[in-house]
Design an enzyme around this catalytic site. Structure first.
Site, PDB file in Angstrom:
ATOM      1  N   LYS A  86      21.404 -45.191 122.245  1.00 26.59           N
ATOM      2  CA  LYS A  86      19.940 -45.281 122.285  1.00 26.59           C
ATOM      3  C   LYS A  86      19.523 -46.471 121.445  1.00 26.59           C
ATOM      4  O   LYS A  86      20.220 -46.839 120.496  1.00 26.59           O
ATOM      5  CB  LYS A  86      19.336 -44.000 121.685  1.00 26.59           C
ATOM      6  CG  LYS A  86      17.901 -43.761 122.082  1.00 26.59           C
ATOM      7  CD  LYS A  86      17.774 -43.008 123.381  1.00 26.59           C
ATOM      8  CE  LYS A  86      16.333 -42.776 123.739  1.00 26.59           C
ATOM      9  NZ  LYS A  86      16.198 -41.922 124.920  1.00 26.59           N
ATOM     10  N   GLY A 184       1.545 -33.177 125.374  1.00 24.27           N
ATOM     11  CA  GLY A 184       1.900 -34.552 125.741  1.00 24.27           C
ATOM     12  C   GLY A 184       1.829 -34.744 127.240  1.00 24.27           C
ATOM     13  O   GLY A 184       2.673 -34.255 127.991  1.00 24.27           O
ATOM     14  N   ASN A 187       4.165 -39.751 131.053  1.00 28.06           N
ATOM     15  CA  ASN A 187       4.828 -39.859 132.350  1.00 28.06           C
ATOM     16  C   ASN A 187       5.461 -38.539 132.781  1.00 28.06           C
ATOM     17  O   ASN A 187       5.348 -38.136 133.936  1.00 28.06           O
ATOM     18  CB  ASN A 187       5.910 -40.937 132.282  1.00 28.06           C
ATOM     19  CG  ASN A 187       5.295 -42.305 132.093  1.00 28.06           C
ATOM     20  OD1 ASN A 187       4.234 -42.587 132.631  1.00 28.06           O
ATOM     21  ND2 ASN A 187       5.942 -43.142 131.316  1.00 28.06           N
ATOM     22  N   VAL A 188       6.134 -37.861 131.854  1.00 30.15           N
ATOM     23  CA  VAL A 188       6.792 -36.604 132.218  1.00 30.15           C
ATOM     24  C   VAL A 188       5.786 -35.454 132.226  1.00 30.15           C
ATOM     25  O   VAL A 188       5.736 -34.655 133.173  1.00 30.15           O
ATOM     26  CB  VAL A 188       7.950 -36.277 131.248  1.00 30.15           C
ATOM     27  CG1 VAL A 188       8.613 -34.962 131.658  1.00 30.15           C
ATOM     28  CG2 VAL A 188       8.983 -37.396 131.223  1.00 30.15           C
TER      29      VAL A 188
HETATM   30  P1  NAD Z   1       5.067 -41.082 127.358  1.00 31.97           P
HETATM   31  O1  NAD Z   1       4.974 -42.088 126.257  1.00 31.97           O
HETATM   32  O2  NAD Z   1       4.709 -41.476 128.744  1.00 31.97           O
HETATM   33  O3  NAD Z   1       4.185 -39.783 126.998  1.00 31.97           O
HETATM   34  C1  NAD Z   1       4.082 -39.236 125.728  1.00 31.97           C
HETATM   35  C2  NAD Z   1       2.697 -38.586 125.674  1.00 31.97           C
HETATM   36  O4  NAD Z   1       2.614 -37.814 124.469  1.00 31.97           O
HETATM   37  C3  NAD Z   1       1.550 -39.595 125.633  1.00 31.97           C
HETATM   38  O5  NAD Z   1       0.563 -39.209 126.562  1.00 31.97           O
HETATM   39  C4  NAD Z   1       1.040 -39.505 124.194  1.00 31.97           C
HETATM   40  O6  NAD Z   1      -0.339 -39.795 124.078  1.00 31.97           O
HETATM   41  C5  NAD Z   1       1.337 -38.046 123.885  1.00 31.97           C
HETATM   42  N1  NAD Z   1       1.429 -37.718 122.463  1.00 31.97           N
HETATM   43  C6  NAD Z   1       1.948 -38.453 121.450  1.00 31.97           C
HETATM   44  N2  NAD Z   1       1.848 -37.782 120.294  1.00 31.97           N
HETATM   45  C7  NAD Z   1       1.263 -36.591 120.589  1.00 31.97           C
HETATM   46  C8  NAD Z   1       0.888 -35.450 119.819  1.00 31.97           C
HETATM   47  N3  NAD Z   1       1.084 -35.404 118.510  1.00 31.97           N
HETATM   48  N4  NAD Z   1       0.334 -34.403 120.451  1.00 31.97           N
HETATM   49  C9  NAD Z   1       0.116 -34.432 121.799  1.00 31.97           C
HETATM   50  N5  NAD Z   1       0.420 -35.497 122.575  1.00 31.97           N
HETATM   51  C10 NAD Z   1       0.982 -36.547 121.964  1.00 31.97           C
HETATM   52  O7  NAD Z   1       6.557 -40.506 127.286  1.00 31.97           O
HETATM   53  P2  NAD Z   1       7.366 -39.740 128.442  1.00 31.97           P
HETATM   54  O8  NAD Z   1       8.195 -40.711 129.167  1.00 31.97           O
HETATM   55  O9  NAD Z   1       6.428 -38.825 129.179  1.00 31.97           O
HETATM   56  O10 NAD Z   1       8.367 -38.861 127.555  1.00 31.97           O
HETATM   57  C11 NAD Z   1       7.917 -37.712 126.852  1.00 31.97           C
HETATM   58  C12 NAD Z   1       9.080 -37.146 126.030  1.00 31.97           C
HETATM   59  O11 NAD Z   1      10.155 -36.805 126.894  1.00 31.97           O
HETATM   60  C13 NAD Z   1       9.666 -38.134 124.998  1.00 31.97           C
HETATM   61  O12 NAD Z   1      10.107 -37.403 123.870  1.00 31.97           O
HETATM   62  C14 NAD Z   1      10.860 -38.722 125.721  1.00 31.97           C
HETATM   63  O13 NAD Z   1      11.852 -39.188 124.825  1.00 31.97           O
HETATM   64  C15 NAD Z   1      11.339 -37.509 126.487  1.00 31.97           C
HETATM   65  N6  NAD Z   1      12.118 -37.848 127.690  1.00 31.97           N
HETATM   66  C16 NAD Z   1      11.561 -38.614 128.672  1.00 31.97           C
HETATM   67  C17 NAD Z   1      12.309 -38.909 129.816  1.00 31.97           C
HETATM   68  C18 NAD Z   1      11.730 -39.719 130.929  1.00 31.97           C
HETATM   69  O14 NAD Z   1      12.323 -39.739 132.028  1.00 31.97           O
HETATM   70  N7  NAD Z   1      10.601 -40.386 130.747  1.00 31.97           N
HETATM   71  C19 NAD Z   1      13.611 -38.424 129.940  1.00 31.97           C
HETATM   72  C20 NAD Z   1      14.145 -37.625 128.923  1.00 31.97           C
HETATM   73  C21 NAD Z   1      13.376 -37.339 127.798  1.00 31.97           C
END
Ligand code: NAD
Length: 350
Positions: A86, A184, A187-188
């Protein structure tokens, strides 16, 4: 005079026998990044690159090491021939991310000659991957592949994981009327909200971006809860989909959900928090198992791409979780411990 001991890397509790940690500094662009390669027993280290305005370098290092370690276990549990790595770029993606900075970063990834393969994580986009792929072939998740943004596949894996957890804990099939709090809506989280809404679940949502909350209200009839108390929501399932570390000695006693199942990496602040959840009879879907859909989709993104084969592997996350839940019940230990054991069994037999 004896030199002062330096305990920041090798002896830090997050180090856990990393094979290689690369500290990157590019003076011209201001780039500061850390690439952590935990274990390459099963194959080259794969893991996303995160851009985040860490308050301290120690916090950035800790995040890189913990995420990289998690990737080793994630790939092992997903049956992938990949190791764990990572990277983190220290900076605010909205202000500090420039094409020059990304190009410089990609050149450092290139120097690792395929020992580290990377893609998107928080703060990075498909367009960023496209730019970096011009510099090095060791980039995944570009727009020219079959898969693109891995997030919808991560969301599908989490959805199937929630179904498995609900079957095990609540003894019911189907999610109609189930109350789920999503913390949160990125994207996910937003893609997960869409799947849960279509399955008839009732949504409570939290995000620090009011616009995302508003969108979920309009699209899914969701109600909202303040971001700092989302873990206290009175729901069946709490789905952490923001950043890690949200499950700890302060939040776990305040939780009212009977299941925790979400996409965030490193949800447990420390290893003992898995046991804290078990003691409160809260079923925890280990993060690196339930959120493997993205990396699975990326591995499938080859010339012989088959959507059905990819989807089949993502959906299998539900079966793996059912196995973990059953084994944890039988052996009377935390699901997080069982997942670690299963991953270590695969690594040991490699
Ligand atoms: P992202 O940056 O698109 O979304 C994160 C969201 O969380 C944002 O909308 C942000 O405003 C919100 N956020 C931040 N702090 C917050 C808080 N204290 N309370 C509430 N909301 C808050 O990220 P993502 O790609 O959706 O990923 C989300 C999580 O899943 C991350 O931890 C990432 O490492 C993990 N993840 C993502 C993927 C993927 O395919 N994108 C795969 C595996 C794991």
């Amino acid at each position: 005079m004896k030199p002062a001991a330096v305990n920041v890397v090798f002896q830090s509790e997050s180090f856990r026998d990393h094979e290689q940690v690369v500290f990157v500094r590019d003076k011209a662009t201001g780039l500061r990044a850390i690439i952590a390669i935990h274990d390459s027993t099963l194959g080259p280290a794969m893991g996303g690159t995160r851009m985040w305005p860490y308050e301290t370098e120690a916090a950035a290092l800790r995040d890189a090491l913990r995420l990289s370690h998690g990737m080793t276990y994630k790939s092992a549990m997903a049956g992938l021939d990949l190791g764990g790595g990572k990277a983190v770029i220290i900076g605010d993606a909205r202000k500090d991310k420039t094409p020059e900075l990304l190009t410089a970063y990609a050149s450092y990834v290139d120097r690792l000659c395929g020992h580290f393969i990377t893609g998107e994580d928080v703060g990075m986009t498909v367009a960023d991957m496209d730019l970096m792929a011009k510099v090095t072939p060791h980039i995944r998740g570009t727009s020219s592949g079959h898969v693109g943004d891995p997030s919808p596949h991560t969301a599908l894996g989490v959805f199937r994981g929630i179904e498995a957890a609900v079957r095990h804990k609540l003894g019911r099939n189907g999610l109609g009327g189930l109350k789920v709090c999503i913390q949160g809506l990125g994207n996910v989280g937003m893609a997960l909200a869409e799947l849960l809404h279509a399955a008839g679940a009732v949504l409570v949502v939290a995000d620090i971006r009011e616009g995302a909350v508003e969108q979920a209200r309009e699209r899914f009839g969701a109600t909202s809860i303040a971001a700092d108390v989302a873990h206290t929501a009175e729901v069946d399932v709490f789905a952490p989909c923001a950043l890690g570390g949200g499950l700890n000695g302060r939040t776990i006693p305040e939780m009212r959900a009977s299941i925790v199942a979400g996409s965030a990496n490193n949800q447990l602040e420390s290893e003992g928090d898995g046991e804290l959840l078990r003691a409160r009879q809260i079923l925890y879907a280990p993060d690196y198992v339930i959120n493997a859909g993205g990396v699975i989709s990326i591995v499938h993104d080859t010339d012989g791409f088959s959507f059905e084969a990819m989807r089949g592997d993502v959906v299998r996350i539900g079966e793996t979780l059912s196995e973990i839940f059953e084994r944890a019940s039988r052996e009377g230990v935390a699901t997080s411990i069982i997942a670690d054991r299963m991953a270590e069994e695969r690594l040991a037999s490699a």
